[in-house]
Each structure stands twice: as structure tokens, then as C-alpha cells.
Motif scaffolding. Structure first.
Motif, PDB file in Angstrom:
ATOM      1  N   ILE A  96       0.835  -1.204   0.000  1.00  0.00           N
ATOM      2  CA  ILE A  96       0.000   0.000   0.000  1.00  0.00           C
ATOM      3  C   ILE A  96       0.871   1.256   0.000  1.00  0.00           C
ATOM      4  O   ILE A  96       0.585   2.216  -0.716  1.00  0.00           O
ATOM      5  N   ALA A  97       1.928   1.254   0.784  1.00  0.00           N
ATOM      6  CA  ALA A  97       2.822   2.414   0.811  1.00  0.00           C
ATOM      7  C   ALA A  97       3.428   2.656  -0.570  1.00  0.00           C
ATOM      8  O   ALA A  97       3.470   3.790  -1.062  1.00  0.00           O
ATOM      9  N   GLN A  98       3.879   1.580  -1.212  1.00  0.00           N
ATOM     10  CA  GLN A  98       4.455   1.703  -2.552  1.00  0.00           C
ATOM     11  C   GLN A  98       3.404   2.237  -3.526  1.00  0.00           C
ATOM     12  O   GLN A  98       3.693   3.135  -4.328  1.00  0.00           O
ATOM     13  N   ALA A  99       2.198   1.701  -3.448  1.00  0.00           N
ATOM     14  CA  ALA A  99       1.123   2.160  -4.335  1.00  0.00           C
ATOM     15  C   ALA A  99       0.790   3.625  -4.066  1.00  0.00           C
ATOM     16  O   ALA A  99       0.502   4.388  -4.994  1.00  0.00           O
ATOM     17  N   ALA A 100       0.834   4.028  -2.791  1.00  0.00           N
ATOM     18  CA  ALA A 100       0.530   5.419  -2.439  1.00  0.00           C
ATOM     19  C   ALA A 100       1.536   6.378  -3.056  1.00  0.00           C
ATOM     20  O   ALA A 100       1.157   7.419  -3.605  1.00  0.00           O
ATOM     21  N   PHE A 101       2.827   6.043  -2.986  1.00  0.00           N
ATOM     22  CA  PHE A 101       3.832   6.920  -3.587  1.00  0.00           C
ATOM     23  C   PHE A 101       3.726   6.928  -5.109  1.00  0.00           C
ATOM     24  O   PHE A 101       3.880   7.974  -5.744  1.00  0.00           O
ATOM     25  N   PHE A 102       3.432   5.782  -5.699  1.00  0.00           N
ATOM     26  CA  PHE A 102       3.245   5.718  -7.155  1.00  0.00           C
ATOM     27  C   PHE A 102       2.054   6.586  -7.566  1.00  0.00           C
ATOM     28  O   PHE A 102       2.135   7.369  -8.515  1.00  0.00           O
ATOM     29  N   THR A 103       0.955   6.458  -6.820  1.00  0.00           N
ATOM     30  CA  THR A 103      -0.232   7.268  -7.102  1.00  0.00           C
ATOM     31  C   THR A 103       0.066   8.753  -6.903  1.00  0.00           C
ATOM     32  O   THR A 103      -0.385   9.594  -7.685  1.00  0.00           O
ATOM     33  N   ALA A 104       0.828   9.070  -5.855  1.00  0.00           N
ATOM     34  CA  ALA A 104       1.182  10.472  -5.595  1.00  0.00           C
ATOM     35  C   ALA A 104       1.950  11.059  -6.781  1.00  0.00           C
ATOM     36  O   ALA A 104       1.700  12.198  -7.197  1.00  0.00           O
ATOM     37  N   TRP A 105       2.868  10.294  -7.335  1.00  0.00           N
ATOM     38  CA  TRP A 105       3.624  10.796  -8.486  1.00  0.00           C
ATOM     39  C   TRP A 105       2.703  10.988  -9.695  1.00  0.00           C
ATOM     40  O   TRP A 105       2.745  12.024 -10.345  1.00  0.00           O
ATOM     41  N   ARG A 106       1.865  10.001  -9.964  1.00  0.00           N
ATOM     42  CA  ARG A 106       0.964  10.096 -11.115  1.00  0.00           C
ATOM     43  C   ARG A 106      -0.050  11.219 -10.965  1.00  0.00           C
ATOM     44  O   ARG A 106      -0.431  11.844 -11.952  1.00  0.00           O
ATOM     45  N   ARG A 107      -0.487  11.467  -9.735  1.00  0.00           N
ATOM     46  CA  ARG A 107      -1.546  12.444  -9.497  1.00  0.00           C
ATOM     47  C   ARG A 107      -1.009  13.701  -8.817  1.00  0.00           C
ATOM     48  O   ARG A 107      -1.727  14.387  -8.114  1.00  0.00           O
ATOM     49  N   ARG A 108       0.260  14.002  -9.057  1.00  0.00           N
ATOM     50  CA  ARG A 108       0.878  15.155  -8.391  1.00  0.00           C
ATOM     51  C   ARG A 108       0.171  16.463  -8.718  1.00  0.00           C
ATOM     52  O   ARG A 108       0.206  17.399  -7.926  1.00  0.00           O
ATOM     53  N   SER A 109      -0.523  16.521  -9.840  1.00  0.00           N
ATOM     54  CA  SER A 109      -1.249  17.747 -10.191  1.00  0.00           C
ATOM     55  C   SER A 109      -2.440  17.996  -9.264  1.00  0.00           C
ATOM     56  O   SER A 109      -2.976  19.102  -9.240  1.00  0.00           O
TER      57      SER A 109
END
Length: 174
Positions: free
Chosen positions: A53-66
Motif C-alpha cells: 500500500i505504501a508503494q502504491a501510495a507513492f506511485f499514485t502520488a507521483w501520477r496524481r501530483r497535479s
């Protein structure tokens, strides 16, 4: 030690990362990954699921940084991790996972009892305790992440802490 949301260096680094600076984002991940992993592990009650979940959260954060609208990067990623958790990635803890979380040392029994005591909390209490006391988010940041009223989060933390103190009272007497 996490840097506060009001720290100008953290804010500038977060702004650069949200503008697409991969190096700045990597530095933010390095700074906050331990607290996000700890939060995710507490939410899932599983080391491996929490790390996923932590890994997915950081990946999502990068993709949705806008979608970042300012404030604490740690709170923002914590909210993303919480949403990942709610999206059905809840794990059941096994005996081996308890040992992984407890680690090796004199306090292993205490840590296992703490994990079990956390499992005895209501979901709202466990999540609020994990976010506020475990990950160091403010009550306001936790309320925002959980989509719950501030007063409710404060109540969950207060009740959860009281239940934990009662469950762990044997260690205070020893």
C-alpha cells in the motif's frame, strides 16, 4: 524526523516535485517512506500488505501530483495510502507477520500485545490512532485524510488511547 508542513525547505521541495522534478520527489519519498510504511502496516495489520500500500501510495502520488493543493506532503501521501487501504487491500495478520512487526529484542512480548490491542480497536479508532499517534499527523490532517469531522477524529483518538491503556495496563504495573 519528519519536517513540518510549514518548513520552507520542505514546501519548496514539494512544489518542485509536484512540478515534475523526479529528484525532489525521490527525496520526499526517502524522507517520508518510513512513516507512510508504518501507517500502512498499522492499517492493514500486515507487513507485506502495508508495504504494498505504501508503494502504491507513492506511485499514485507521483501520477496524481497535479492534484496536490498545498500543505503537508506527508499528510497528502498518508491520505492516499488510506484511500488505497479502503479500496479493498485489507490484509489479515498471521503469526509470522506479528513476529515480523514485533522484531527481535526484550520488548517483543510488549509489541505483540500492542499489535493485538490495536486489533481490538474499532476501525475508526485504529485508523485515527495509527495516523495521529503512529504516523504523527495532526488531528486536522487525519480528519482530512479520513473524510471525517475533526471532532469525530479527536473522539476516536481519545477512546482508542483509553482502550489501549486499559489493554496494556499490565505493563504499567510490572
Amino acid at each position: 524526523k519528519p519536517v513540518s508542513a510549514t518548513d520552507p525547505g520542505e514546501l519548496a521541495q514539494t512544489q518542485a516535485a509536484m512540478a515534475g522534478d523526479q529528484k525532489a520527489f525521490g527525496q520526499l519519498v526517502a524522507r517520508h517512506q518510513a512513516s507512510v510504511r508504518a501507517l500502512s502496516r498499522r492499517l492493514t495489520r500486515s507487513v507485506s500488505d502495508g508495504d504494498d500500500i505504501a508503494q502504491a501510495a507513492f506511485f499514485t502520488a507521483w501520477r496524481r501530483r497535479s492534484t496536490w493543493r498545498g500543505g503537508s506532503f506527508r499528510a497528502w501521501v498518508g491520505a492516499i495510502a488510506y484511500r488505497e487501504f479502503l479500496n479493498g487491500r485489507r490484509g489479515e495478520i498471521s503469526g509470522a507477520e506479528v513476529e515480523d512487526q514485533a522484531g527481535v529484542g526484550d520488548d517483543t512480548g510488549e509489541r505483540v500485545d500492542l499489535i493485538r490491542a490495536m486489533q481490538g480497536l474499532d476501525d475508526g479508532e485504529r485508523v485515527a490512532i495509527s495516523m495521529c499517534l503512529g504516523a504523527g499527523l495532526s488531528h486536522g490532517e487525519c480528519a482530512l485524510a479520513m473524510g471525517a469531522p475533526l471532532g469525530t477524529v479527536k473522539s476516536w483518538v481519545l477512546r482508542g488511547r483509553a482502550k489501549l491503556q486499559k489493554a496494556l495496563a499490565a505493563y504499567e504495573r510490572a
